[in-house]
Each structure stands twice: as C-alpha cells, then as structure tokens.
Design an enzyme around this catalytic site. Structure first.
Site, mmCIF file in Angstrom:
data_model
loop_
_atom_site.group_PDB
_atom_site.id
_atom_site.type_symbol
_atom_site.label_atom_id
_atom_site.label_comp_id
_atom_site.label_asym_id
_atom_site.label_seq_id
_atom_site.Cartn_x
_atom_site.Cartn_y
_atom_site.Cartn_z
ATOM 1 N N HIS A 175 0.858 -1.181 0.000
ATOM 2 C CA HIS A 175 0.000 0.000 0.000
ATOM 3 C C HIS A 175 0.896 1.233 0.000
ATOM 4 C CE1 HIS A 175 -3.769 -2.062 1.912
ATOM 5 N NE2 HIS A 175 -3.278 -2.740 0.878
ATOM 6 N N CYS B 143 -1.980 -0.673 7.633
ATOM 7 C CA CYS B 143 -1.238 0.581 7.520
ATOM 8 C C CYS B 143 -1.313 1.387 8.815
ATOM 9 C CB CYS B 143 -1.765 1.397 6.348
ATOM 10 S SG CYS B 143 -1.442 0.615 4.741
ATOM 11 N N GLU C 294 0.966 3.825 1.858
ATOM 12 C CA GLU C 294 1.470 4.192 3.185
ATOM 13 C C GLU C 294 2.638 3.309 3.597
ATOM 14 O OE1 GLU C 294 -3.129 4.080 3.800
ATOM 15 O OE2 GLU C 294 -1.698 3.268 2.357
ATOM 16 N N CYS D 253 -6.031 1.498 6.183
ATOM 17 C CA CYS D 253 -6.573 0.218 6.639
ATOM 18 C C CYS D 253 -5.898 -0.170 7.962
ATOM 19 C CB CYS D 253 -6.322 -0.860 5.579
ATOM 20 S SG CYS D 253 -4.579 -1.296 5.388
#
Length: 152
Positions: A56, A89, A58, A86
């Site tokens: 992701h 993260c 992040e 999420c």
C-alpha cells in the site's frame, strides 16, 4: 502558512502520487510523509505490480523513510494519504511513531481511522497519533470513483 494551508499543499502532492498509481493500473492511493515541512518520502499503491498485498502507498512511504532515516521509527512526522488507512497501515504508522495522519477520503469498507475501526483512538496502545480526515476528501474520493467507473 497555517496548518490547513500546509495540509492542502501536501495533500496536492499526495493526489499526484495517487494519479501515478491510476496511470499504472493500481488503485489510486498516494502517500507523502513529511517532517518539519520537508517531504521525507512519497509513494503510491503497488500491490498489483509488486504482487504484494502489503504494498500500500502508506507502507511503501514508511519503508522508504525508515530506510533513509536508518530507523524504523519516524517521530515528529505527518503522513498524508488520499484514502483512510486500513488496519495494516494504521498499525504500521503506530509502530513507526508517526505523530499525525491526514487523510482525504473515508473508507467505509476497510478504514481503520474511524470508519470501520479506529485503531488510533485506542488508549491501550502506547503511542498516540492524531488523525484528521476529510482533507480534500471530495477530490480524493473522485479519483477512486473515476478509477473504478473506468474498470467496470
């Protein structure tokens, strides 16, 4: 410059990262990590390209910053992200001791900063991160809506 103006400025950079993700066929999420007004790292989603469910935006921004800082903790920093983080993260941000998270669009399906869960609100966690959502939320949400409309 006020904090709101700085947040807007850095969210514009974050949106640029999300646009790069969309151009690459990835879900358009971007992240920019900032400390003392300076960009430390920036990234966009690469889960598909990297065959990695943890890639992701992040996570990639945190990994790059940790590598550059030669430290897995990045205190005093703010992570800007176009979509509410999420649980994975959010957990990584807490472990990295990020001071502040600023996100654009809420995520009613997997958001862990208030929409589905709120990991940052847990007082049992030994590090507290402040969270601000909705910064340029309409623009960030539109990137996602446009991306998925084209896919359908």
């Amino acid at each position: 410059m006020t904090q709101a103006e700085l947040d807007h400025q850095f969210m514009l950079l974050t949106i640029e990262q999300a646009q790069l993700a969309a151009q690459s066929g990835e879900i358009p999420v971007g992240a920019v990590l900032v400390r003392d007004g300076q960009v430390i790292s920036k990234a966009f989603n690469k889960s598909i390209a990297n065959h990695d469910p943890s890639a992701h935006a992040e996570m990639l921004a945190l990994r790059e910053a940790a590598r550059l800082e030669e430290n897995y903790r990045i205190p005093g920093s703010t992570l800007y992200v176009t979509l509410e983080p999420c649980a994975m993260c959010s957990g990584a941000m807490l472990h990295a001791r990020i001071s502040r998270v600023v996100f654009g669009a809420s995520d009613p399906k997997t958001g862990a900063a208030g929409s589905v869960l709120d990991l940052f609100a847990s007082k049992q966690i030994n590090h507290q991160t402040s969270v601000e959502g909705g910064v340029m939320g309409e623009e960030c949400g539109q990137l996602l809506r446009d991306f998925f409309r084209e896919r359908r």
